[in-house]
Motif scaffolding. Structure first.
Motif, PDB file in Angstrom:
ATOM      1  N   TRP A   1       0.854  -1.014  -0.076  1.00  0.00           N
ATOM      2  CA  TRP A   1      -0.254   0.006   0.052  1.00  0.00           C
ATOM      3  C   TRP A   1       0.833   1.079   0.076  1.00  0.00           C
ATOM      4  CZ3 TRP A   1      -0.416  -4.423   3.106  1.00  0.00           C
ATOM      5  CH2 TRP A   1      -1.879  -4.890   3.174  1.00  0.00           C
ATOM      6  N   ASN A   2       0.536   2.266  -0.630  1.00  0.00           N
ATOM      7  CA  ASN A   2       0.983   3.706  -0.528  1.00  0.00           C
ATOM      8  C   ASN A   2       0.833   3.911   1.115  1.00  0.00           C
ATOM      9  OD1 ASN A   2       1.269   6.625  -0.098  1.00  0.00           O
ATOM     10  ND2 ASN A   2       0.488   6.904  -2.180  1.00  0.00           N
ATOM     11  N   LEU A   3       1.955   4.515   1.700  1.00  0.00           N
ATOM     12  CA  LEU A   3       2.053   4.587   3.088  1.00  0.00           C
ATOM     13  C   LEU A   3       1.142   5.785   3.592  1.00  0.00           C
ATOM     14  CD1 LEU A   3       3.263   3.843   6.090  1.00  0.00           C
ATOM     15  CD2 LEU A   3       5.011   5.145   5.273  1.00  0.00           C
ATOM     16  N   GLN A   4       1.057   6.717   2.542  1.00  0.00           N
ATOM     17  CA  GLN A   4       0.125   7.924   2.916  1.00  0.00           C
ATOM     18  C   GLN A   4      -1.230   7.863   2.487  1.00  0.00           C
ATOM     19  OE1 GLN A   4       3.583   8.590   1.844  1.00  0.00           O
ATOM     20  NE2 GLN A   4       4.146   8.902   4.197  1.00  0.00           N
ATOM     21  N   ASN A   5      -1.575   6.855   1.573  1.00  0.00           N
ATOM     22  CA  ASN A   5      -2.873   6.823   0.973  1.00  0.00           C
ATOM     23  C   ASN A   5      -2.906   5.205   1.046  1.00  0.00           C
ATOM     24  OD1 ASN A   5      -5.299   6.885  -0.351  1.00  0.00           O
ATOM     25  ND2 ASN A   5      -4.493   7.718  -2.287  1.00  0.00           N
ATOM     26  N   ARG A   6      -3.765   4.757   1.860  1.00  0.00           N
ATOM     27  CA  ARG A   6      -3.855   3.173   1.559  1.00  0.00           C
ATOM     28  C   ARG A   6      -4.897   2.843   0.406  1.00  0.00           C
ATOM     29  NH1 ARG A   6      -3.493   1.976   8.274  1.00  0.00           N
ATOM     30  NH2 ARG A   6      -0.932   2.734   8.052  1.00  0.00           N
ATOM     31  N   ASN A   7      -5.707   3.741  -0.045  1.00  0.00           N
ATOM     32  CA  ASN A   7      -6.453   3.299  -1.274  1.00  0.00           C
ATOM     33  C   ASN A   7      -5.522   3.014  -2.489  1.00  0.00           C
ATOM     34  OD1 ASN A   7      -9.113   3.784  -0.080  1.00  0.00           O
ATOM     35  ND2 ASN A   7      -8.767   6.016  -0.298  1.00  0.00           N
TER      36      ASN A   7
ATOM     37  N   PHE B   1      -1.450  -2.265  -4.488  1.00  0.00           N
ATOM     38  CA  PHE B   1      -0.741  -3.132  -5.377  1.00  0.00           C
ATOM     39  C   PHE B   1      -1.870  -3.678  -6.254  1.00  0.00           C
ATOM     40  CE2 PHE B   1       0.943  -7.649  -6.472  1.00  0.00           C
ATOM     41  CZ  PHE B   1       1.589  -7.298  -7.525  1.00  0.00           C
ATOM     42  N   TYR B   2      -1.695  -3.696  -7.563  1.00  0.00           N
ATOM     43  CA  TYR B   2      -2.841  -4.106  -8.613  1.00  0.00           C
ATOM     44  C   TYR B   2      -1.784  -5.320  -9.525  1.00  0.00           C
ATOM     45  CZ  TYR B   2      -5.818  -3.684 -12.646  1.00  0.00           C
ATOM     46  OH  TYR B   2      -6.861  -3.522 -13.315  1.00  0.00           O
ATOM     47  N   SER B   3      -2.072  -6.582  -9.076  1.00  0.00           N
ATOM     48  CA  SER B   3      -1.464  -7.768  -9.689  1.00  0.00           C
ATOM     49  C   SER B   3      -1.840  -7.708 -10.939  1.00  0.00           C
ATOM     50  CB  SER B   3      -1.620  -9.093  -8.874  1.00  0.00           C
ATOM     51  OG  SER B   3      -3.124  -9.266  -8.938  1.00  0.00           O
ATOM     52  N   GLY B   4      -2.748  -7.661 -11.621  1.00  0.00           N
ATOM     53  CA  GLY B   4      -3.455  -7.858 -12.794  1.00  0.00           C
ATOM     54  C   GLY B   4      -2.716  -6.927 -13.799  1.00  0.00           C
TER      55      GLY B   4
ATOM     56  N   CYS C   1      -2.895   0.493  -8.149  1.00  0.00           N
ATOM     57  CA  CYS C   1      -4.332   0.189  -8.704  1.00  0.00           C
ATOM     58  C   CYS C   1      -4.808   1.475  -9.243  1.00  0.00           C
ATOM     59  CB  CYS C   1      -5.183  -0.303  -7.754  1.00  0.00           C
ATOM     60  SG  CYS C   1      -5.405   1.042  -6.411  1.00  0.00           S
ATOM     61  N   LEU C   2      -5.662   1.547 -10.228  1.00  0.00           N
ATOM     62  CA  LEU C   2      -6.515   2.549 -10.779  1.00  0.00           C
ATOM     63  C   LEU C   2      -7.064   3.350  -9.833  1.00  0.00           C
ATOM     64  CD1 LEU C   2      -7.814   1.149 -13.837  1.00  0.00           C
ATOM     65  CD2 LEU C   2      -5.807   1.913 -13.726  1.00  0.00           C
TER      66      LEU C   2
ATOM     67  N   ARG D   1       1.111   3.717 -10.826  1.00  0.00           N
ATOM     68  CA  ARG D   1       2.100   3.944 -10.498  1.00  0.00           C
ATOM     69  C   ARG D   1       3.010   2.911 -10.187  1.00  0.00           C
ATOM     70  NH1 ARG D   1       2.596   9.069  -6.646  1.00  0.00           N
ATOM     71  NH2 ARG D   1       1.348   7.918  -5.295  1.00  0.00           N
ATOM     72  N   PRO D   2       4.441   3.075 -10.317  1.00  0.00           N
ATOM     73  CA  PRO D   2       5.373   2.119  -9.796  1.00  0.00           C
ATOM     74  C   PRO D   2       5.462   1.972  -8.347  1.00  0.00           C
ATOM     75  CG  PRO D   2       6.369   3.131 -11.737  1.00  0.00           C
ATOM     76  CD  PRO D   2       5.089   4.124 -11.429  1.00  0.00           C
TER      77      PRO D   2
END
Length: 268
Positions: free
Chosen positions: A88-94, A97-100, A119-120, A124-125
């Motif tokens: 997860w982004n540490l500052q924004n858990r929304n 990771f997007y495995s697909g 994820c969308l 971003r990497p």
């Protein structure tokens, strides 16, 4: 209407023209990295300080944080063992990771210089793989490879679907328990990066298959954080995943995994 119903009426043998396979996402620039840059980032981090060292015991999960530029090394410390990793982004858990999409932009299995994407609508990497002791395994005669982004975490819901039995003890369960300590919930747990796992699709039926992981004590994989990250990893109760889900897995097939995080110092 005489002679049978509609179903099958007029069926004839059918042939299909041969088509060339086309790579859907053919090496987009954003998915490629400077090897020299990431080799240097790795070198600087390893020459810096070790800011975290922990063990994820067998049949459990742990979380840790990384700053952008930190390097994480996950190591097989005892016997062969796979791990399921969430980001997860540490500052924004929304943003997670997007495995697909990672699979589409790179491959079904990740190795050095592949990236893990969010994820969308962010896309971003999140991290970039910089070292992999198993990279020479490649793709074997059955089409299997290591570190997949095709399988999902094992879970007790599917276990009950297969066996009809209730159970509490899966990667999904362990990851859920780990993130609850951070105020998160089961719905925050998502599809994973299956490190050290050897998988593929059967050539005749295209069914997902697993093989015993080739990882042994001392094998490792490393990644650089491309943003501040919250990371969670479970040590799979399937151990080296040589036994299908639904069958009994001996406890001695399960082992811990080691985690180290390195951070470059200002001097190097």
């Amino acid at each position: 209407m005489s002679g049978g119903g509609w179903c099958g009426r007029g069926d004839r043998p059918r042939t299909f023209p041969k088509r060339k396979p086309v790579i859907c996402y053919d090496s987009p620039a954003a998915a490629s990295v400077s090897h020299a840059l990431y080799d240097d980032l790795r070198h600087r981090a390893l020459l810096g300080e070790t800011i975290l060292k922990l063990e994820v015991p067998k049949k459990s999960a742990r979380t840790w944080e990384m700053k952008k530029g930190d390097l994480c090394r996950i190591t097989v410390t005892q016997g062969s063992q796979v791990g399921d990793v969430n980001f997860w982004n540490l500052q924004n858990r929304n943003e997670r990771f997007y495995s697909g999409k990672t699979r589409q932009l790179h491959s079904t299995h990740l190795t050095v210089y592949d990236r893990l994407w969010s994820c969308l609508p962010y896309l971003r990497p999140m991290a970039t793989v910089v070292a992999d002791s198993l990279k020479k395994y490649g793709i074997d005669e059955d089409g299997a490879s290591i570190h997949d982004v095709i399988g999902t975490r094992c879970d007790d819901y599917t276990y009950k679907l297969i066996t009809g039995k209730d159970r509490s003890g899966s990667c999904h369960t362990y990851l859920t328990e780990a993130v609850k300590k951070l105020g998160m919930s089961e719905t925050d747990v998502h599809d994973v990066w299956n490190i050290f796992m050897c998988t593929g699709f059967s050539k005749d039926t295209h069914k997902y298959f697993v093989k015993a992981s080739p990882a042994v004590k001392g094998d490792y994989i490393e990644f650089i954080a491309d943003m501040d990250l919250l990371v969670a990893m479970s040590t799979c109760p399937q151990g080296d995943v040589s036994i299908p889900v639904g069958q009994e897995v001996p406890d001695d097939k399960c082992h811990p995994l080691g985690v180290e995080v390195f951070r470059a110092s200002d001097e190097n």
